[in-house]
Design an enzyme around this catalytic site. Structure first.
Site, short mmCIF file in Angstrom:
data_model
loop_
_atom_site.label_atom_id
_atom_site.label_comp_id
_atom_site.label_asym_id
_atom_site.label_seq_id
_atom_site.Cartn_x
_atom_site.Cartn_y
_atom_site.Cartn_z
N SER A 129 0.83 -1.20 0.00
CA SER A 129 0.00 0.00 0.00
C SER A 129 0.86 1.25 0.00
O SER A 129 1.96 1.27 0.56
CB SER A 129 -0.92 0.02 1.22
N LYS A 183 -4.33 -6.72 4.00
CA LYS A 183 -4.39 -5.67 2.98
C LYS A 183 -5.83 -5.41 2.56
O LYS A 183 -6.23 -4.27 2.32
CB LYS A 183 -3.55 -6.08 1.77
N HIS A 186 -7.35 -3.36 5.23
CA HIS A 186 -6.77 -2.02 5.07
C HIS A 186 -7.55 -1.24 4.01
O HIS A 186 -7.94 -0.08 4.20
CB HIS A 186 -5.30 -2.14 4.66
N ASN A 187 -7.81 -1.89 2.86
CA ASN A 187 -8.52 -1.20 1.79
C ASN A 187 -9.96 -0.90 2.16
O ASN A 187 -10.50 0.14 1.78
CB ASN A 187 -8.46 -2.05 0.51
N GLU A 190 -9.85 2.04 4.24
CA GLU A 190 -9.59 3.18 3.34
C GLU A 190 -10.90 3.68 2.73
O GLU A 190 -11.15 4.89 2.66
CB GLU A 190 -8.63 2.73 2.25
#
Length: 471
Positions: A129, A183, A186-187, A190
């Site tokens: 990222s 991940k 995480h996205n 986001e």
């Protein structure tokens, strides 16, 4: 010729920038792309005079690498990854490493890890990222898969990763698909962060009629405090950009794109039974934005409320700031709830403090706030929920008044704030000793004989009543 330390396939911008980052840190890199012209152009321009080798085919790439070979794929997720693995396998030896650095679905990574192990090949699924700038100068890197493979590439990735003090934003996540899972979350976070910022912008603009320059000043000021983050910073920058004397953002069509990782996060939350409400609403808000023609038609049919609001401007800006910060805490709390449940389901030993550290620098959701999450899990590695940490508990309790005020006014003014609203609803549900699910269970038992547990009997014992006959 001296052999390369690592190979990389896929010379789109992210791939090129990772290669340049590696070369700048003293690693020799061999590169390959399906378009040979792209390799030639890269070697002749960006990679000129650097320790980077261009190769024309898979065989030449594999032959140019030191043993055990380490090859990173920076290609489109899905079938393309599988295709390249099949192309590589005949030219690799046992103990060689394949690394998928794209946004692959974690279940694909788990499958590939197992399939490669059966052939003697070590596989890693690595979340990367930070966008183009992060890849070039220090991304957040989330490695998972085969632990033996991690030991072979650890020095490379921790060297090129972003740093917070002396700590690399790259730590071992776990076996199988753990790296790509983290991940994915995480996205999803986001998505939530971006939607919350957009809602704060929308409320301030519509209620206080602030122009872009005034809003830029507000976001710049917020970035000096608890809300300090990359996304707040770039929002302030975006709000300053003008074209012909007008804010450029007003010329950007209000249809939000997405690549699917937020959707994956929401789907997985449903599968695992985790109330990931805020991220779900952030994904749905993007879907709603895509209904542009329908929204234009509806705007001509339905008008905004005509309520006159008497508002103290400075106080309301503070209230919106409180709503944004409190909602952000809920978003991260839900994300860590999801990872905690996944760890139990898949047998991963996730280090939540290390995950917060990995997100602290280099990545899109990097923020000062993540340091507080790291401290929370360092103080209590078995913390059941982030909201129960003393720091976050105090912030939520303090900010809830502004949070509620901002949403009341947004509702009165007819301004949608789905992520902030869902965050508050979650908080109010989370802190409720008793919810109306007792009535829901009674309804299920009435029409479907689904049974229910009783408060005056031990948990695990189930009962059925003939509600119609008893009524």
């Amino acid at each position: 010729m001296e052999k390369a330390d690592i190979g990389l396939i896929g010379l789109a911008v992210m791939g090129q920038n990772l290669v340049l980052n590696m070369a700048d840190h003293g690693f020799k890199v061999a590169v390959y792309n399906r378009s040979v012209q792209k390799v030639d152009d890269f070697i002749a321009n960006e990679a000129k005079d650097k320790s980077i080798i261009g190769t024309k085919d898979i065989i030449e790439l594999c032959d140019s690498l030191s043993s055990p070979r380490k090859i990173m794929l920076m290609v489109k997720a899905g079938e393309v990854v599988d295709s390249f693995i099949e192309l590589l396998l005949p030219h690799l030896d046992k103990g060689d490493v394949i690394i998928d650095g794209g946004n692959s679905l974690y279940t694909d990574t788990q499958r590939r890890t197992t399939e490669c192990e059966e052939k003697g090949i070590l596989f890693l699924g690595v979340g990367v990222s930070g966008g183009e700038e992060g890849a070039r100068f220090g991304p957040s890197i989330m490695p998972g898969g085969n632990k033996k493979a991690w030991e072979l590439v650890k020095d490379i990735y921790q060297t090129i990763a972003a740093k917070v003090g002396e700590d690399a934003c790259c730590q071992w996540v776990g076996e199988g698909g753990a790296g790509h899972y983290v991940k994915m979350v995480h996205n999803g976070i986001e998505y939530g962060d971006m939607q919350l910022i957009c809602e704060a912008f929308h409320i301030l603009r519509e209620v206080l009629h602030m122009d872009a320059q005034e809003l830029a000043e507000v976001f710049s000021e917020w970035n000096k405090g608890d809300l300090n983050s990359y996304l707040i910073e770039i929002t302030a920058d975006i709000l300053k950009v003008q074209e012909n004397g007008e804010w450029l953002g007003d010329k950007v069509l209000d249809i939000a794109g997405q690549k699917g990782t937020g959707k994956w996060t929401g789907i997985n939350a449903l599968e695992l039974g985790v109330p990931l409400t805020l991220i779900g609403e952030a994904v749905f808000a993007r879907y709603l934005s895509s209904l542009k023609n329908t929204r234009v038609a509806a705007s001509k049919v339905f008008s905004s409320p005509t309520i006159k609001l008497d508002i103290d401007k400075a106080a309301f800006i503070d209230a919106v700031r409180d709503a944004l910060f409190a909602s952000k805490i809920i978003s991260y709390a839900q994300g860590f709830m999801l990872m905690k449940e996944a760890a139990e389901q898949f047998g991963w030993n996730l280090a939540y403090g290390d995950i917060a550290l990995m997100w602290r620098g280099g990545c899109i959701i990097r923020s000062q706030f993540l340091a507080d999450i790291k401290v929370a899990y360092e103080n209590n590695p078995e913390l059941d929920n982030l909201l129960l940490d003393n720091y976050f508990k105090d912030v939520i309790v303090k900010n809830q008044y502004g949070w509620r005020e901002a949403l009341v006014i947004a509702v009165q003014a007819g301004i949608p704030a789905p992520a902030m609203s869902s965050a508050l609803a979650f908080y109010d549900g989370f802190r409720s000793e008793k919810l109306p699910a007792n009535l829901l269970q009674a309804q299920r038992d009435y029409f479907g004989a689904h049974t229910y547990e009783r408060t005056d009997q031990p948990r695990g014992e189930f009962f059925h009543s003939d509600w119609k006959k008893l009524s």
